[in-house]
Design an enzyme around this catalytic site. Sequence first.
Site, PDB file in Angstrom:
ATOM      1  CG  ASP A 177      -1.935  -0.963   1.198  1.00  0.00           C
ATOM      2  OD1 ASP A 177      -2.171  -1.507   0.013  1.00  0.00           O
ATOM      3  OD2 ASP A 177      -2.828  -1.298   2.022  1.00  0.00           O
ATOM      4  CD  GLU A 261      -6.049 -10.628  -0.574  1.00  0.00           C
ATOM      5  OE1 GLU A 261      -4.921 -10.641  -1.368  1.00  0.00           O
ATOM      6  OE2 GLU A 261      -5.638 -10.462   0.620  1.00  0.00           O
ATOM      7  CB  THR A 420      -2.068 -13.841  -4.229  1.00  0.00           C
ATOM      8  OG1 THR A 420      -2.012 -14.431  -2.974  1.00  0.00           O
ATOM      9  CG2 THR A 420      -3.082 -12.809  -4.556  1.00  0.00           C
ATOM     10  CD  GLU A 458      -4.239 -10.256  -8.198  1.00  0.00           C
ATOM     11  OE1 GLU A 458      -3.515  -9.862  -7.011  1.00  0.00           O
ATOM     12  OE2 GLU A 458      -5.393  -9.690  -8.509  1.00  0.00           O
ATOM     13  CG  LEU A 461       5.607 -10.332  -2.056  1.00  0.00           C
ATOM     14  CD1 LEU A 461       7.058 -11.034  -1.557  1.00  0.00           C
ATOM     15  CD2 LEU A 461       4.993  -9.187  -1.056  1.00  0.00           C
TER      16      LEU A 461
END
Length: 553
Positions: A177, A261, A420, A458, A461
């Site tokens: 973020d 999520e 992810t 995805e 990181l």
Amino acid sequence: MALTLRSSTSFLSHVDPASKLLHKPTDEAPPCCVSVPPAPSRRPRALRAAAATATAPSPATHRAPAEAAELLHGGGAGQQHGLPRGGVPVYVMLPLDTVGPGGQLSRQRAVAASLMALRGAGVEGVMVDVWWGVVEREGPGRYDWEAYAELVRMVERAGLRLQAVMSFHQCGGNVGDTCNIPLPPWVLEEMSSNPNIVYTDRSGRRNPEYISLGCDTLPVLRGRTPIQVYTDYMRSFRQRFRDYLGNVIAEIQVGMGPCGELRYPSYPEANGTWRFPGIGEFQCYDKYMRASLEAAAVASGHEEWGRGGPHDAGEYKQMPDDTGFFRREGTWSTEYGHFFLEWYSGMLLEHGDRVMDAAEAVFGGTGATLSAKVAGIHWHYRTRSHAAELTAGYYNTRGRDGYAPIARMLAKRGAVLNFTCMEMKDEQQPQHASCSPELLVQQVKAATSAAGVQLAGENALERYDDAAFSQVVSTARGAGLAAFTYLRMNKTLFDGDNWGRFVSFVRAMADGGARPALPRCDTGHSDLYVGFVDAAKERKAAEAKGAATTAAL
């Protein structure tokens, strides 16, 4: 063969459909020793056939939603992402503050240049967070879509597609973020007057990232329930962007928790509350969650089980063996542990079903694919209890599959499961954390396959190295990904070597993660085909765009 140049195919693209090499007379067909790969297309076969017989109207006008749904996706759980046959389309996440807190479109010239560079690299489209805290900031039912409307037009002009995320969560306080976008001010006012509408841990810490699912069906937001608020928001989005849904806007990803999520905020990084690889904490102590737990305990015949969550579950930063609940033969494996985890994960599953039911009602028939994101919580995966997954709401242990119920829930809505940590290898993780992202991805793939749900991916990181890209290509090939969304577009991505590796990665994904076969008569193994010249030109053009974009950013 006369040519013996041994060139890697990692940077070679398909033949440009405008190339003269594809428009020779039939008597000038290439010899048997020259492989001409099919021209790439961003449209499914039915659309290509239609385009061959008539001039298509502008994507924003004269379209039938039902027809678009059939052509682009095929409908139902088997709907396609609009992906090229035999390949995996790559999307790229836009910066979190592409539309800032005040509703402005940030860095428009740089974004426009970036979109064109991505298009030149063969990227299918981009993903953007459609922030609740931005759009409905002025008050209940007052929606400001203008910045997003301009972005959609920019995406259309660039020849890309868009994954729009209904982001009902706060930005700020989690991994990656880079800005702060809270929930709408009027929602924060409601939180101040009634703190129980947000998730709460055993110590009484309140988490403002997302509205507690315990009050999903209660009119706690100025006379509306959270589900009604989410529905109204999505309905307004559909109305504003109805001409783009199913074509430019290819996918609607529905946020259902922190970071968008489907999970509880069990591992918040804000203020150092949690640190990897801590087990996290259960988030079931607001009054609405406690009331639900009490009712479930009474129904089970064990009223005493409803007095709160497990007393021996430890704290955020602890390891499983430091607690009575998560250790090898801990409370998690008892009758009480089974009851609590069933209730806790069941509440999350019901929340997901409510939100996806609302999304299906709003976006059904528009042609846009629905998707939901599930977190890749890979630490402590090799332990018996899978502690970090349990606190997040995934009842996944050594003897129980916690992802199959989620996959079945999404199957009912014809939605894609977006997962992810696709770039991670087990060997790269610290040994003391008992990680296994690779086994976790395999388990989720098995769950989606059994449920008949498409799996998209995805990276967790930011990674720009060959090892990460190679792992994603390998995972995409083994898991049959419907699409992959790369995190994230920024200046670092367009830096020379990073950009070159990324372009090669996109082309490897377009090839389905496999090197194209050479013709048998190419005994010199030249790895060269007729499109070599065009491919080299495309590569140079993409690199030039990347350099220009870096300068713009």
